[in-house]
Design an enzyme around this catalytic site. Structure first.
Site, short mmCIF file in Angstrom:
data_model
loop_
_atom_site.label_atom_id
_atom_site.label_comp_id
_atom_site.label_asym_id
_atom_site.label_seq_id
_atom_site.Cartn_x
_atom_site.Cartn_y
_atom_site.Cartn_z
N LYS A 1 0.84 -1.20 0.00
CA LYS A 1 0.00 0.00 0.00
C LYS A 1 0.88 1.25 0.00
CE LYS A 1 -0.44 -0.28 5.04
NZ LYS A 1 -1.27 -0.86 6.12
N MET B 1 12.06 24.95 1.29
CA MET B 1 11.20 24.09 0.49
C MET B 1 12.01 23.16 -0.43
SD MET B 1 8.08 25.06 -2.11
CE MET B 1 7.13 25.97 -0.92
N ASP B 2 13.06 23.72 -1.04
CA ASP B 2 13.79 22.97 -2.07
C ASP B 2 15.27 22.80 -1.77
OD1 ASP B 2 11.36 23.43 -3.68
OD2 ASP B 2 12.14 25.48 -3.71
C1 LIG Z 1 -0.60 -1.83 6.82
C2 LIG Z 1 -1.15 -3.13 7.26
C3 LIG Z 1 -0.30 -4.22 7.49
C4 LIG Z 1 1.21 -4.11 7.47
O1 LIG Z 1 1.65 -3.63 8.70
P1 LIG Z 1 3.24 -3.59 9.03
O2 LIG Z 1 3.30 -3.10 10.42
O3 LIG Z 1 3.82 -2.62 8.05
O4 LIG Z 1 3.72 -4.97 8.83
C5 LIG Z 1 -0.87 -5.45 7.77
N1 LIG Z 1 -2.21 -5.58 7.85
C6 LIG Z 1 -3.06 -4.55 7.66
C7 LIG Z 1 -4.51 -4.78 7.76
C8 LIG Z 1 -2.56 -3.29 7.38
O5 LIG Z 1 -3.40 -2.27 7.21
#
Ligand SMILES: *Cc1c(COP(=O)(O)O)cnc(C)c1O
Length: 385
Positions: free
Chosen positions: A51, A325-326
């Site tokens: 993610k 900023m940069d």
């Molecule tokens: C983000 C997330 C993870 C990963 O967590 P870490 O601490 O980075 O291993 C696992 N399960 C869910 C549901 C998450 O939202």
């Protein structure tokens, strides 16, 4: 299977365009995933959490590297993130770790992303959409074992599972929970949550409902090895970062992200001269000031002004004056002769010294997770090594 250099991004990038960049070491990522795999039973599956563009590391490249190292599933936070993986030709199961808006149902089905069910209204809408297409949509059920973020309470889980199983066009593929305190060694509350989850698993089994069961995040993989179940969800550890100090002794990790730059300006200033907006830092004597071409718009925390350090010639150098900023400035000790081509390390190793993402995060009053996301998401180009 791993796409050759330059194919996925479309552009072969060996040299950064700016003299400030993020370096992603996919060999380190490979090492970390295998280190976690070694902690698992051979038949326990590994879901790689990618993610937020793989915590700022680049979801496509990370996903292919994780697959090669033994991941079988992927976890994303938004439908868009899942679609991006499909467009990159990832065919492995993709779990959406939350429930999207009902209006995303068609996009989910198009991309065959496995959503989380937290409200039966969504399950019903997805059932209607899948049935209309003559398809079966896989879903997973989230259980709230105490974090109070998402999911059904354990006492409501069986009814929710029964409802989903009875809905046409749906298949209950997974059952999961997420712990609030897995990163505290021996935590009683995490154990209680794990037991509550086990109880739900048993209830469903008694009814003949046997989905893929998972609850371990990175911290739980090494701190709660008794709760691996069918699959674990590896996030931060894959990137070579520890979820908390409690996990440091449990596994050796190789950091994947570094942040580097080269001087954009070098000059000497004299005793009493100030540096940057507000002149918050004054030279205690003649000193060399190096300007680096990155700033808070690149994820360098302004709140770390006058606190953070960087590495030049393998030595720690004090950042001075406010981070702009940069650009930001660094005072270089007298015995270092710095030149324009020199590599400066903001996060990472140089010689015998190392500045961890945790160190930078601490100056910013946050955790490595957030710093990685921000540095990877803003303006810095990512170079893969
Ligand atoms: C983000 C997330 C993870 C990963 O967590 P870490 O601490 O980075 O291993 C696992 N399960 C869910 C549901 C998450 O939202």
């Amino acid at each position: 299977m791993i796409a050759p250099e330059g194919i996925i991004s479309g552009v072969p990038t060996t040299q950064p365009h700016r003299d400030a960049w993020v370096e992603i070491d996919l060999g380190a990522l490979d090492y970390n995933v295998r280190a976690y795999r070694d902690k698992l039973d051979p038949d326990t599956q590994l879901l790689a959490v990618v993610k937020a563009d793989a915590y700022g590391h680049g979801a496509e490249r990370v996903a292919f590297a994780a697959l090669m190292a033994g991941a079988s599933h992927f976890g994303v936070a938004t439908v868009e993130e899942g679609v991006q993986l499909r467009e990159a030709q990832i065919v492995a199961p993709i779990h959406l770790l939350s429930e999207p808006p009902i209006r995303d149902a068609e996009r989910l089905l198009d991309a065959q992303i496995i959503p989380t069910i937290t409200r039966l209204e969504f399950a019903q809408a997805l059932s209607v959409a899948a049935t209309a297409r003559g398809e079966i949509a896989q879903v997973q059920l989230a259980i709230n074992t105490g974090m109070n973020r998402i999911g059904f309470r354990p006492e409501d889980a069986l009814n929710a599972a029964r409802t989903i199983v009875a809905l046409p066009g749906l298949e209950l593929e997974g059952l999961f929970t997420h712990f609030a305190t897995a990163d505290i060694a021996g935590d009683w509350e995490a154990r209680r949550a794990a037991q509550a989850f086990d109880h739900v698993v048993e209830l469903l089994h008694d009814e003949g409902i046997k989905p893929l069961v998972h609850c371990s995040n990175t911290a739980a993989i090494t701190l709660m090895p008794e709760v691996h179940h069918d699959m674990v969800r590896l996030g931060i550890g894959m990137y070579g970062l520890h979820p908390s100090t409690a996990t440091r002794g449990t596994i050796d990790l190789a950091p994947v992200m570094s942040v580097k730059a080269r001087p954009s300006f070098i000059k000497k200033i004299n005793l009493g001269e100030g540096v940057s907006y507000g002149l918050t830092w004054e030279a205690p004597g003649p000193v060399t000031i190096v300007t680096l071409p990155l700033g808070y718009a690149d994820g360098i925390p302004r709140v770390a002004s006058n606190k953070m350090e960087v590495l030049i010639h393998g030595r720690r150098c004090q950042q001075v004056g406010r981070v702009c900023m940069d650009q930001f400035m660094v005072a270089v000790p007298r015995d270092i002769t710095v030149s324009y081509g020199d590599e400066v390390v903001i996060v990472g190793e140089q010689g015998d010294e190392c500045i961890t993402l945790d160190e930078l995060a601490a100056h910013a009053g946050t955790i490595n997770y957030e710093s990685a996301c921000v540095l990877g998401a803003l303006r810095l180009e990512r170079i893969y090594i």
